[in-house]
Scaffold this motif. Structure first.
Motif, PDB file in Angstrom:
ATOM      1  N   ASP A  34       1.037  -1.179   0.003  1.00  0.00           N
ATOM      2  CA  ASP A  34       0.083   0.098   0.004  1.00  0.00           C
ATOM      3  C   ASP A  34       0.997   1.094   0.021  1.00  0.00           C
ATOM      4  OD1 ASP A  34      -2.070   1.795   0.433  1.00  0.00           O
ATOM      5  OD2 ASP A  34      -2.309   1.406   2.533  1.00  0.00           O
ATOM      6  N   PHE A  35       1.503   1.626  -1.203  1.00  0.00           N
ATOM      7  CA  PHE A  35       2.462   2.684  -1.400  1.00  0.00           C
ATOM      8  C   PHE A  35       1.779   3.552  -2.211  1.00  0.00           C
ATOM      9  CE2 PHE A  35       6.277   4.320  -3.117  1.00  0.00           C
ATOM     10  CZ  PHE A  35       6.894   4.545  -2.016  1.00  0.00           C
ATOM     11  N   SER A  36       1.417   4.856  -1.661  1.00  0.00           N
ATOM     12  CA  SER A  36       0.685   5.774  -2.465  1.00  0.00           C
ATOM     13  C   SER A  36       1.032   7.161  -1.994  1.00  0.00           C
ATOM     14  CB  SER A  36      -0.685   5.646  -2.834  1.00  0.00           C
ATOM     15  OG  SER A  36      -1.578   5.591  -1.620  1.00  0.00           O
ATOM     16  N   PHE A  37       0.100   7.995  -2.645  1.00  0.00           N
ATOM     17  CA  PHE A  37       0.336   9.508  -2.320  1.00  0.00           C
ATOM     18  C   PHE A  37      -0.298   9.913  -0.956  1.00  0.00           C
ATOM     19  CE2 PHE A  37      -0.357  11.805  -6.515  1.00  0.00           C
ATOM     20  CZ  PHE A  37       0.923  11.237  -6.918  1.00  0.00           C
ATOM     21  N   HIS A  38      -0.892   8.977  -0.434  1.00  0.00           N
ATOM     22  CA  HIS A  38      -1.224   9.575   1.143  1.00  0.00           C
ATOM     23  C   HIS A  38       0.072   9.522   2.038  1.00  0.00           C
ATOM     24  CE1 HIS A  38      -2.633   5.345   1.209  1.00  0.00           C
ATOM     25  NE2 HIS A  38      -2.009   5.381   2.503  1.00  0.00           N
ATOM     26  N   HIS A  39       1.141   8.723   1.668  1.00  0.00           N
ATOM     27  CA  HIS A  39       2.385   8.908   2.484  1.00  0.00           C
ATOM     28  C   HIS A  39       3.316  10.094   1.930  1.00  0.00           C
ATOM     29  CE1 HIS A  39       2.915   4.623   4.334  1.00  0.00           C
ATOM     30  NE2 HIS A  39       1.559   4.854   4.196  1.00  0.00           N
ATOM     31  N   ASP A  40       2.591  10.815   1.147  1.00  0.00           N
ATOM     32  CA  ASP A  40       3.532  12.083   0.726  1.00  0.00           C
ATOM     33  C   ASP A  40       3.420  13.035   1.804  1.00  0.00           C
ATOM     34  OD1 ASP A  40       5.145  13.627  -0.565  1.00  0.00           O
ATOM     35  OD2 ASP A  40       3.501  14.448  -1.998  1.00  0.00           O
ATOM     36  N   ILE A  41       3.901  12.947   3.056  1.00  0.00           N
ATOM     37  CA  ILE A  41       4.012  13.991   3.892  1.00  0.00           C
ATOM     38  C   ILE A  41       5.378  14.833   4.061  1.00  0.00           C
ATOM     39  CG2 ILE A  41       2.399  12.651   5.254  1.00  0.00           C
ATOM     40  CD1 ILE A  41       4.627  11.849   6.961  1.00  0.00           C
ATOM     41  N   THR A  42       5.159  15.655   5.201  1.00  0.00           N
ATOM     42  CA  THR A  42       6.485  16.176   5.410  1.00  0.00           C
ATOM     43  C   THR A  42       6.926  15.991   6.785  1.00  0.00           C
ATOM     44  OG1 THR A  42       7.340  18.580   5.245  1.00  0.00           O
ATOM     45  CG2 THR A  42       5.253  18.627   6.226  1.00  0.00           C
ATOM     46  N   GLU A  43       7.990  16.782   7.419  1.00  0.00           N
ATOM     47  CA  GLU A  43       8.348  16.535   8.567  1.00  0.00           C
ATOM     48  C   GLU A  43       7.334  16.999   9.638  1.00  0.00           C
ATOM     49  OE1 GLU A  43      10.317  18.545   6.627  1.00  0.00           O
ATOM     50  OE2 GLU A  43      11.735  17.044   5.861  1.00  0.00           O
ATOM     51  N   THR A 258      14.880  21.122   1.511  1.00  0.00           N
ATOM     52  CA  THR A 258      14.273  21.041   2.789  1.00  0.00           C
ATOM     53  C   THR A 258      12.967  20.509   2.927  1.00  0.00           C
ATOM     54  OG1 THR A 258      13.462  23.294   2.369  1.00  0.00           O
ATOM     55  CG2 THR A 258      15.435  23.579   3.449  1.00  0.00           C
ATOM     56  N   SER A 259      12.679  20.096   1.864  1.00  0.00           N
ATOM     57  CA  SER A 259      11.477  19.051   1.673  1.00  0.00           C
ATOM     58  C   SER A 259      11.547  17.713   1.118  1.00  0.00           C
ATOM     59  CB  SER A 259      10.163  20.171   0.986  1.00  0.00           C
ATOM     60  OG  SER A 259      10.118  21.272   1.351  1.00  0.00           O
ATOM     61  N   PRO A 260      12.277  17.021   1.894  1.00  0.00           N
ATOM     62  CA  PRO A 260      12.737  15.681   1.322  1.00  0.00           C
ATOM     63  C   PRO A 260      11.290  14.815   1.090  1.00  0.00           C
ATOM     64  CG  PRO A 260      13.744  15.986   3.473  1.00  0.00           C
ATOM     65  CD  PRO A 260      13.041  17.185   3.271  1.00  0.00           C
ATOM     66  N   SER A 261      11.300  14.335   0.001  1.00  0.00           N
ATOM     67  CA  SER A 261      10.236  13.420  -0.241  1.00  0.00           C
ATOM     68  C   SER A 261      10.021  12.039   0.547  1.00  0.00           C
ATOM     69  CB  SER A 261      10.157  12.975  -1.775  1.00  0.00           C
ATOM     70  OG  SER A 261       9.112  11.665  -1.758  1.00  0.00           O
ATOM     71  N   TYR A 262       8.928  11.917   1.246  1.00  0.00           N
ATOM     72  CA  TYR A 262       9.145  10.712   2.205  1.00  0.00           C
ATOM     73  C   TYR A 262       8.657   9.597   1.385  1.00  0.00           C
ATOM     74  CZ  TYR A 262       9.711  13.098   6.675  1.00  0.00           C
ATOM     75  OH  TYR A 262      10.099  13.572   7.498  1.00  0.00           O
ATOM     76  N   LEU A 263       8.042   9.668   0.421  1.00  0.00           N
ATOM     77  CA  LEU A 263       7.801   8.475  -0.862  1.00  0.00           C
ATOM     78  C   LEU A 263       9.320   8.072  -1.231  1.00  0.00           C
ATOM     79  CD1 LEU A 263       4.728   9.674  -2.872  1.00  0.00           C
ATOM     80  CD2 LEU A 263       4.916   8.042  -0.998  1.00  0.00           C
TER      81      LEU A 263
END
Ligand SMILES: Cc1ncc(COP(=O)(O)O)c(C=O)c1O
Length: 481
Positions: A34-43, A258-263
């Motif tokens: 389950d790997f999708s946009f909803h994991h695109d978060i920030t710190e 400064t906004s590394p992608s969590y994906l």
């Protein structure tokens, strides 16, 4: 959605088979997750911070460091390109002199430009041409041992100012050099060895025939998105020389968003986990089988470790997980094969003057290998024989004359002239073959007639020469030096 979406969607929906990067093969690596946009978060609380890792990212980076046996390792979210800038800035000061391969990736040239370094070159293209050429008359005499090591040693002995060497290992074609002797020699003289292993992240996990490129060097960059399963831009940076850790920390923080992608970070972690989860022999065995099929059933030949070792008298090796196909009996334009395969919905990583490169990974489907074999078997190359001996000769005898360091160009104005009027002038921007990004003339070099002839020849053969304007003009500096 917009035009980009629509065009990409066409490729993906039309079931093209990607023997290219990224290595996850259209998400095949993630199909059960389950790997999708909803994991695109920030710190946020609980997600840790790549710029100051204390919890989950730290834990993951420790695993990375242990796997590649480095002193410190980093996740790169801006490609190996950012890792190369970090390596260069951590190792050298403005005005330092370094030694690089002439066929290196343009991110190295750009790093040298930014750090204002003085540059010296090793010519590696001539060995590549020997291995990719179908004919048996080799340009280099391989009877001597430690050939490439001796080229480096000679350059270092001639120029006592050299502070570091940057090598690409393996290169785009899969050609590999053993770093041990080179590193030991340089290390004794306090000269740094930096490795661009953009194409070598998988070796530690999936090619036991070669030593991991992180073993003998000070710093190393790997594109985990090319040969492992990370998302595009995901890479690893390794520091093996403790004295460089502080600087690497500093430049990592400067060259990383400064906004590394969590994906991307999640994918880097998964790519690493898969290095121990999957059968370590699976890819290399499949590639061996593929090469056997090609060698027996077609007029192409798949380069392999045994062949490269024999042809170079053990001076070079080959990464057997890379597919590098060349025409067997005569040299022929690789573009024809590339275009033919594209018409069959197979996309190769790149073509070269005598063949094509394909990048399979552990995620490549068996049915894709079988389809590729079938299509290549049906390819009738002798319909359009194109003798490229002339280009090999031209590329081998290419001279260069550095007039300005790459960074000095900034102090000059340029003018735009038709290519044929540029002989003798100083080039303003790099001219390179893309892919793979191999330079023909660097900025700051005098434009020689042989280089112009090579550009015409590449154009005639349908290769993409970057750095020209409308394919007809060049930028040269105004002053006649
Ligand atoms: C040899 C080499 N080095 C560096 C790079 C840059 O890597 P990235 O695309 O991850 O920034 C590439 C990309 O093609 C490459 O082939």
């Amino acid at each position: 959605m917009g035009k980009i979406f629509n065009e990409v969607d066409k490729l993906v929906r039309n079931n093209y088979k990607f023997f290219t990067t990224p290595g996850h093969k259209n998400g095949e690596a993630y199909k059960d997750l389950d790997f999708s946009f909803h994991h695109d978060i920030t710190e946020v609380k609980g997600s840790d911070n790549l710029h100051n890792p204390l919890s989950c990212i730290k834990h993951s980076l420790d695993k990375l460091k242990n796997f590649y046996e480095s002193k410190k390792s980093y996740y790169l979210v801006n490609g190996s390109t950012s890792g190369i800038q970090i390596m260069i800035f951590s190792s050298f000061n403005e005005g330092d002199e370094i030694l690089i391969e002439r066929g290196c990736h343009k991110s190295i040239i750009n790093g040298i430009f930014l750090r204002k370094l003085k540059v010296n070159y090793i010519d590696r293209e001539i060995y590549n041409l020997d291995f990719l050429n179908s004919k048996d008359d080799l340009k280099i005499n391989y009877n001597k041992e430690d050939l490439f090591f001796n080229v480096i040693k000679e350059k270092i002995e001639k120029n006592k100012n050299i502070k570091g060497v940057i090598l690409t290992n393996p290169n785009y074609y899969g050609i590999y050099i053993d770093q041990e002797k080179i590193y030991n020699y340089l290390n004794k003289r306090n000269i740094l060895l930096l490795i661009d292993s953009a194409h070598g992240a998988h070796i530690r996990g999936f090619n036991k025939r070669l030593r991991c490129t992180n073993k003998y060097c000070d710093l190393n960059v790997m594109s985990a998105h090319k040969t492992l399963g990370a998302l595009t831009q995901g890479g690893y940076l390794h520091v093996n020389n403790e004295k460089l850790i502080d600087k690497a920390d500093l430049y990592f923080s400067i060259f990383t968003t400064t906004s590394p992608s969590y994906l991307i970070m999640e994918s880097l972690e998964k790519a690493l986990e898969d290095c121990t989860k999957y059968d370590q022999e699976i890819l290399i065995k499949r590639c061996d089988k593929f090469r056997d099929f090609i060698n027996e059933n077609t007029n192409l030949y798949g380069l392999n470790n045994f062949y490269i070792k024999e042809r170079s008298n053990n001076n070079f090796s080959f990464d057997d997980t890379r597919i590098c196909l060349k025409f067997k009996n005569h040299n022929s334009n690789g573009n024809f094969l590339y275009e033919y395969l594209f018409s069959k919905k197979i996309i190769c990583e790149m073509s070269f003057f005598n063949g094509v490169i394909l990048i399979p990974t552990i995620y490549t489907k068996e049915e894709d290998f079988i389809f590729l074999e079938k299509c290549i078997k049906e390819f009738k190359s002798n319909q359009e024989i194109y003798d490229v001996d002339e280009i090999i000769f031209k590329a081998c005898s290419l001279n260069y004359e550095k007039v300005l360091e790459p960074y000095e160009i900034e102090n000059f104005n340029y003018e735009i002239l038709p290519i044929k009027e540029c002989e003798g002038r100083i080039l303003f921007n790099d001219i390179f073959l893309y892919p793979p990004g191999t330079p023909i003339i660097f900025r700051g070099e005098r434009i020689l007639i042989e280089s112009l002839k090579l550009i015409y020849k590449y154009q005639e053969m349908g290769f993409e020469v970057n750095g020209l304007i409308d394919d007809k003009y060049l930028k040269v500096i105004e002053e006649k030096i």
